[in-house]
Enzyme design. Structure first.
Site, short mmCIF file in Angstrom:
data_model
loop_
_atom_site.label_atom_id
_atom_site.label_comp_id
_atom_site.label_asym_id
_atom_site.label_seq_id
_atom_site.Cartn_x
_atom_site.Cartn_y
_atom_site.Cartn_z
N ARG A 44 -9.86 20.41 57.23
CA ARG A 44 -9.28 19.77 58.42
C ARG A 44 -7.78 20.02 58.40
O ARG A 44 -7.24 20.57 57.45
CB ARG A 44 -9.65 18.28 58.51
N GLY A 45 -7.14 19.61 59.50
CA GLY A 45 -5.72 19.94 59.67
C GLY A 45 -5.65 21.23 60.48
O GLY A 45 -6.37 22.20 60.17
N ALA A 46 -4.80 21.22 61.50
CA ALA A 46 -4.83 22.30 62.49
C ALA A 46 -4.73 23.71 61.90
O ALA A 46 -5.59 24.56 62.18
CB ALA A 46 -3.73 22.05 63.54
N ARG A 87 -14.20 21.81 67.05
CA ARG A 87 -13.25 20.72 67.32
C ARG A 87 -12.34 21.16 68.48
O ARG A 87 -11.85 22.28 68.49
CB ARG A 87 -12.41 20.40 66.07
N GLN A 194 -6.84 9.70 56.13
CA GLN A 194 -6.24 10.94 55.61
C GLN A 194 -4.94 10.65 54.85
O GLN A 194 -4.59 11.36 53.92
CB GLN A 194 -5.96 11.93 56.75
N ASP A 235 -1.28 18.94 66.30
CA ASP A 235 -2.52 19.69 66.55
C ASP A 235 -2.40 20.57 67.78
O ASP A 235 -3.05 21.61 67.88
CB ASP A 235 -3.70 18.74 66.70
N ASN A 245 -1.22 14.67 67.93
CA ASN A 245 -1.40 14.60 66.47
C ASN A 245 -2.37 13.45 66.20
O ASN A 245 -2.84 12.79 67.14
CB ASN A 245 -0.05 14.41 65.77
N LYS A 246 -2.66 13.23 64.95
CA LYS A 246 -3.65 12.21 64.57
C LYS A 246 -3.38 10.88 65.28
O LYS A 246 -2.22 10.46 65.39
CB LYS A 246 -3.59 12.04 63.05
O1 MRU Z 1 -8.62 15.13 62.06
P1 MRU Z 1 -7.71 15.92 61.17
O2 MRU Z 1 -7.66 15.41 59.77
O3 MRU Z 1 -7.99 17.39 61.26
O4 MRU Z 1 -6.27 15.69 61.80
C1 MRU Z 1 -5.18 16.33 61.21
C2 MRU Z 1 -3.88 16.01 61.83
O5 MRU Z 1 -3.79 15.30 62.81
C3 MRU Z 1 -2.68 16.70 61.26
O6 MRU Z 1 -1.57 15.86 61.29
C4 MRU Z 1 -2.38 17.95 62.08
O7 MRU Z 1 -3.53 18.75 62.17
C5 MRU Z 1 -1.28 18.75 61.51
S1 MRU Z 1 -1.78 19.57 60.02
C6 MRU Z 1 -0.52 20.53 59.46
#
Ligand code: MRU
Length: 351
Positions: A44-46, A87, A194, A235, A245-246
């Site tokens: 996970r994470g963009a 996603r 997270q 994201d 973002n999250k």
């Molecule tokens: O749902 P996730 O864990 O994929 O969400 C991740 C985030 O929101 C991060 O902050 C974002 O992707 C930036 S990662 C460098």
């Protein structure tokens, strides 16, 4: 700490659903395994999602049984669709798939073995570039971090969310490596924690001082003068700087503004979606209600309760002091700084 590793024609993913108590790897040998892993947040994470999907395309080419290049091309279109449906919010996923498609189009007339090798090589290159990008983000971001800064972050935008070093945590890492004596406040980041499970773990592994707080403590911690700076990841960033973002990032940014604390988003240019004028157009993923009604497998809400579970929110651009990228810090007005950065990047890649 590496979120992924290409090893012997398969993709090893650090299973982030098991952290911090178990460090286990999932070996993906098919594109479908990668797609499922992205959906389940194993990876996970963009930026990490993008590169994992690129490897998913490479695996699609390897798993194809036929020997004809036309059949492989058609098969890979289905592979790409499957990966794209995992996603919706992180634009890096679509950016990475488009880059793999462009590579495929460039080599589609070559023998099947060469197409396979070219796709694997492209995904590996993207992995390498992502780490370089994050180091550049860290380099530029370090300039806005004061000595002894107390930095609040939300979710995990670290090595675990990328191919290494991280974006928001990349800035923090760079400041730590520069001996600035930084201290991090990590929001736990409900519903999937997270911040608690990943950010606290990652920072502790690297010996970067961190204090874990629950999300609802952020405002009070800021009011008490315990935070100098907020940095989180992204994201998807719209052309006007609105930043998805999250979920919870928006609340943090509003609270920071109220308390006179600067807020930065740290992200690669590949997180910018220039086709979207504002954040209103960013698709926000809604996830399983169980993520809210259950905590660590234990039910914490009445059965049948109605739940709203958006995985992301959009921080309006007016709450951001800057967007830290691999080409420097973009400042308001973001329409202008974003389009200038993208134009400069396009010129440098064509020359
Ligand atoms: O749902 P996730 O864990 O994929 O969400 C991740 C985030 O929101 C991060 O902050 C974002 O992707 C930036 S990662 C460098």
């Amino acid at each position: 700490m590496q979120a992924m590793q290409w090893e012997g024609d398969s993709l090893l993913l650090l299973d982030q659903t098991k952290l911090p108590t178990k460090v286990e790897y999932l070996r993906c040998t098919t594109h479908q395994m990668v797609a499922d892993a992205i959906c389940r947040l194993v990876v996970r994470g963009a930026p990490a999602i993008g590169v994992a999907a690129a490897y998913g395309m490479a695996l699609g080419a390897l798993e194809y049984k036929g020997t004809d290049k036309e059949g492989l091309y058609t098969y890979l279109q289905q592979v790409r669709r499957t990966l794209a449906e995992t996603r919706p919010t992180a634009v890096n996923l679509f950016w990475a798939l488009q880059r793999m498609q462009t590579k495929l189009d460039n080599v589609k007339d070559k023998p099947v073995a060469e197409i396979r090798a070219a796709l694997t090589k492209e995904a590996q290159l993207m992995e390498k570039e992502d780490i370089e990008t994050n180091r550049a983000i860290g380099y530029y971001g370090n300039a806005i971090v004061p000595d002894q800064a107390r930095i609040l972050t939300h979710c995990n935008a670290g090595a675990l969310a990328t191919c290494g070093y991280g974006t928001a945590l990349g800035v923090i890492r760079a400041a730590h490596e520069a001996g600035k004596g930084v201290h991090v406040f990590a929001d736990e980041t409900r519903p999937l924690l997270q911040g608690a499970r990943l950010t606290a773990f990652e920072l502790m592994e690297d010996g970067i001082p961190v204090t874990l707080i629950t999300d609802n403590m952020a405002g009070w911690v800021m009011h008490k003068g315990m935070v100098d700076l907020v940095i989180f990841g992204a994201d998807r960033i719209a052309a006007n700087g609105d930043t998805a973002n999250k979920i919870g990032s928006y609340s943090v940014a509003v609270l920071a503004k109220e308390n006179g604390i600067p807020v930065y988003s740290a992200a690669p240019l590949s997180s910018i979606d220039i086709n979207l004028c504002t954040g209103d157009e960013i698709p926000v993923e809604e996830r399983d209600p169980k993520e809210v009604t259950h905590l660590g497998g234990i039910q914490v809400a009445p059965s049948g309760v109605h739940v709203f579970n958006p995985a992301f929110d959009v921080t309006l651009h007016q709450y951001l002091d800057g967007i830290i990228t691999e080409v420097g810090i973009l400042r308001p007005p973001f329409e202008r700084s974003i389009s200038a950065a993208l134009a400069a990047r396009a010129t440098s890649t064509t020359s």
